[in-house]
Design a protein around this motif. Sequence first.
Motif, PDB file in Angstrom:
ATOM      1  N   ALA A 187      -3.753   4.106  -0.257  1.00 59.04           N
ATOM      2  CA  ALA A 187      -4.477   3.260   0.691  1.00 59.04           C
ATOM      3  C   ALA A 187      -5.856   3.842   0.980  1.00 59.04           C
ATOM      4  O   ALA A 187      -6.001   5.045   1.178  1.00 59.04           O
ATOM      5  N   LYS A 188      -6.842   2.965   0.985  1.00 59.06           N
ATOM      6  CA  LYS A 188      -8.229   3.340   1.269  1.00 59.06           C
ATOM      7  C   LYS A 188      -8.780   2.403   2.341  1.00 59.06           C
ATOM      8  O   LYS A 188      -8.352   1.257   2.458  1.00 59.06           O
ATOM      9  N   PHE A 189      -9.781   2.895   3.084  1.00 56.57           N
ATOM     10  CA  PHE A 189     -10.434   2.096   4.116  1.00 56.57           C
ATOM     11  C   PHE A 189     -11.102   0.879   3.480  1.00 56.57           C
ATOM     12  O   PHE A 189     -11.836   1.002   2.502  1.00 56.57           O
ATOM     13  N   SER A 209       0.828  -1.211   0.000  1.00 58.51           N
ATOM     14  CA  SER A 209       0.000   0.000   0.000  1.00 58.51           C
ATOM     15  C   SER A 209       0.855   1.251   0.000  1.00 58.51           C
ATOM     16  O   SER A 209       1.976   1.261   0.512  1.00 58.51           O
ATOM     17  N   TYR A 235      -6.699  -0.779   5.959  1.00 59.09           N
ATOM     18  CA  TYR A 235      -6.517   0.025   4.752  1.00 59.09           C
ATOM     19  C   TYR A 235      -5.616  -0.714   3.775  1.00 59.09           C
ATOM     20  O   TYR A 235      -4.686  -1.400   4.176  1.00 59.09           O
ATOM     21  N   ARG A 247      -2.176   9.510   3.308  1.00 61.71           N
ATOM     22  CA  ARG A 247      -3.126  10.193   4.196  1.00 61.71           C
ATOM     23  C   ARG A 247      -3.205   9.424   5.507  1.00 61.71           C
ATOM     24  O   ARG A 247      -3.006   8.213   5.534  1.00 61.71           O
ATOM     25  N   ALA A 251      -4.728   7.465   8.767  1.00 58.84           N
ATOM     26  CA  ALA A 251      -5.705   6.381   8.860  1.00 58.84           C
ATOM     27  C   ALA A 251      -6.335   6.383  10.244  1.00 58.84           C
ATOM     28  O   ALA A 251      -5.669   6.661  11.239  1.00 58.84           O
TER      29      ALA A 251
END
Length: 190
Positions: free
Chosen positions: A166-168, A149, A161, A153, A155
């Motif tokens: 990286a995203k939730f 990842s 993530y 940003r 977390a």
Amino acid sequence: MSIYSQTELMALGFACVGKNVSISKKASLYGISRISIGDNVRIDDFCVLSAGEGGIEIGDYIHIAVYSSIIGAAKVILADYCNISSRVSIYSSNDDYSGEFMSNPMINEQYTNVTHAPVTINKHVIVGSGAVVLPGVTLAQGCVIGALSLVNRSAEAFGIYAGQPAKFIKSRKKNLLLIEKKMVNNLRSV
């Protein structure tokens, strides 16, 4: 893995070193006087810790796996119970890639536009293999970063993530907090 003895660690000049610290003699350590290490820490072969002005603070019960790096001018904090998997890169400094400026540390800083921002990795965070964490990121307690990842940003706590960026993905269970409490109570009674 050939590791430094406690006597050798003390002679290296760390800001402080706790008990039960295992650091490979194959790790590269720069700015040692700005690196603090707690108790029960293991740093494996070929890791690079390069502490700039802000320093690196490593808490208790932490593993930094093979080929990982922590690099940059701003402060980096690894709180208790973190797990930094192999080949993770944590940066508290980053060049400007826009083309508006030149880049690399061999160029006079008047021609570059390097970003410096602290990185905080809170308790019980896992950073998966090959992940990259960029300056200014805070990983809240208990979050997990998936392998490969790019974390640009911050977390939230107990989130999982993954991705580039990286995203939730989903929430993480909090049972580990009960296990931590049990472990700490058992250690106190010894």
